[in-house]
Design a protein around this motif. Structure first.
Motif: not given
Length: 492
Positions: A313-326
């Motif tokens: 995952l890219t850093p940008e994709e990772t940021a989205l996923i962490l936010r989505a996981l709360d």
């Protein structure tokens, strides 16, 4: 006068005889006393305080400085070594590990197990110095070699080097060397490798990655692999102490997550994954891939590979996923990785979403890491220690470190490791970015799909004839794990 002379001579002879006799008695007494001292010393080492504790000391209790030292010495428990295993030595096994730290770590566990099974003497493994990272570290620079040898002495004999008569073969290049077949059953080593050791006395295995099958091995084989991994392979005190310092600094500021963000230049060049890169960056990564002939795959379709979930995952994709996981943005996020490719630009969105981004380089002074510079495996060892102790461990790619740390955290009590389903996630991300999913729909889908991907107890998948696709033994060494109620660490 003659009589007087004769009598005097007789007395002189008697005097000489008396002195000789006295000297003999003293000499005999000295020998006996020294013999007693030696015997008492041996007894004292065996029985120690139980027999001799009442004996007077050469020091009085008024000597307070000695009393303090004595108390400290007595307070340190003696290290109990396992008894040596006695077996007929079938020969010597030399191994040269290949790859990064965690690929070599798993390989060492396999090679110890193979040596034990073949009843041979293992020579301390040689680490890879010719890979991309060109780390010159020796085994003893990363692992506590004396602990490694002594802690396994009840299983296998391990030497730091070959005996002199065999060492000359190495120096003259006449040692039989070969790569064993990947994913081999333990019987392969008994039927194919052991006869070679009998023939040549010493055999050198020059590749060690994934050379022992994940499944179908006897239970004692699997358990020994675990014992080496979780007990015998201990980092040097220098690495351990610095790792403890980093963990202490993190703990002082609350919970922390370790993000194993695989977005270094070599990772992207090797995988051919260029999502988010501009044309100049794509060309640079392509040139690097062609520069290394042992990277077999050259023509790679990045988009297709990403959709198949085969890209980090890219850093940008990772940021989205962490936010989505709360994941709480007040948590510290420790980046366990090398230098991120185009770091400032690519890390901007992650740093904005999670301002408490830290690395070992930001927590420690440059002087603390000076010794580790240009030693990538030693740097990786620090990240390994921090990853084990984190509240949550999240790898963005399933490389060797991600897998080995996952398995080690399971062994430590199923500590939470979020295993990202990249194939599903990139599809959800694309739908969200295109407007097909709202934020709530996207977040709910991410959380629901990862409810049971947090390192809970599970059976290792077995795929006969497809070992590369089945679960890796070191990611889930279930034969070595105690049944436990899984305690999740909240990610909210």
């Amino acid at each position: 006068m003659g009589v007087m002379k004769g009598g005097g001579g007789e007395r002189v002879e008697k005097l000489k005889y008396s002195r000789m006799k006295l000297w003999m008695i003293r000499a005999t007494t000295s020998v006996l006393l020294w013999t007693c001292v030696v015997q008492l010393t041996a007894v004292g080492q065996t029985w120690g305080p139980r027999v001799l504790k009442g004996w007077p000391s050469c020091f009085t209790h008024q000597d307070s400085s000695f009393s303090v030292i004595e108390d400290k010495v007595l307070s340190v428990p003696a290290r109990v070594l396992p008894p040596k295993r006695v077996y007929k030595n079938n020969g010597y096994l030399m191994v040269s590990c290949n790859g990064g730290l965690n690929q070599m770590r798993a390989a060492i566990c396999d090679m110890v197990t193979i040596a034990r099974y073949l009843n041979v003497t293992l020579i301390v493994p040689e680490l890879d110095k010719t890979s991309f990272w060109a780390d010159p570290s020796e085994f003893q620079d990363i692992f506590d070699v004396d602990h490694f040898i002594t802690s396994l002495r009840d299983e296998v004999r391990i030497l730091k080097e070959l005996p002199p008569r065999l060492k000359r073969r190495v120096e003259t290049g006449t040692v039989y060397s070969m790569p064993p077949i990947s994913w081999s059953d333990i019987s392969y080593y008994r039927n194919q490798i052991l006869p070679l050791i009998w023939k040549y006395k010493v055999v050198h295995l020059n590749r060690t990655d994934t050379r022992l099958a994940n499944n179908g091995q006897p239970l004692d084989i699997q358990k020994l692999r675990c014992r080496v991994n979780f007990s015998a392979l201990r980092f040097t005190s220098q690495i351990e102490d610095l790792g403890k310092r980093v963990i202490k600094l993190l703990r002082q500021n609350g919970p922390f997550i370790v993000l194993h963000l695989r977005y270094e230049m070599d990772m992207l060049a090797f995988s051919g994954c260029t999502q988010g890169c501009n044309n100049e960056e794509v060309e640079e990564l392509t040139r690097m891939r062609y520069a290394y002939p042992w990277w077999k795959e050259k023509i790679i379709n990045s988009d297709l590979k990403r959709k198949d979930g085969l890209c980090p995952l890219t850093p940008e994709e990772t940021a989205l996923i962490l936010r989505a996981l709360d994941i709480d943005n007040s948590y510290q996020i420790y980046i366990a990785a090398g230098e991120i490719y185009c770091g400032n630009r690519r890390m901007a969105s992650l740093a904005s979403a999670y301002p408490k981004l830290v690395r070992k380089e930001t927590l420690l002074e440059p002087s603390d890491l000076g010794f580790f510079q240009n030693h990538s495996s030693q740097m990786a060892a620090l990240d390994y220690l921090v990853s084990l102790e984190s509240d949550i461990f999240i790898p963005t790619y399933d490389g060797n470190m991600a897998k080995v740390v996952e398995g080690h955290r399971r062994f430590l009590g199923y500590k939470q490791t979020i295993l990202l389903d990249r194939r599903l996630l990139v599809d959800l991300i694309d739908q969200y970015n295109s407007g097909s999913l709202s934020w709530n729909e996207f977040s709910n889908a991410v959380k629901e799909s990862h409810k049971y991907r947090k390192g809970q107890p599970t059976q290792r998948s077995v795929l006969p004839d497809r070992p590369k696709e089945e679960d890796y033994f070191y990611a889930n060494p279930e034969e070595c794990l105690k049944p436990s109620s899984y305690g999740q660490v909240s990610s909210t």
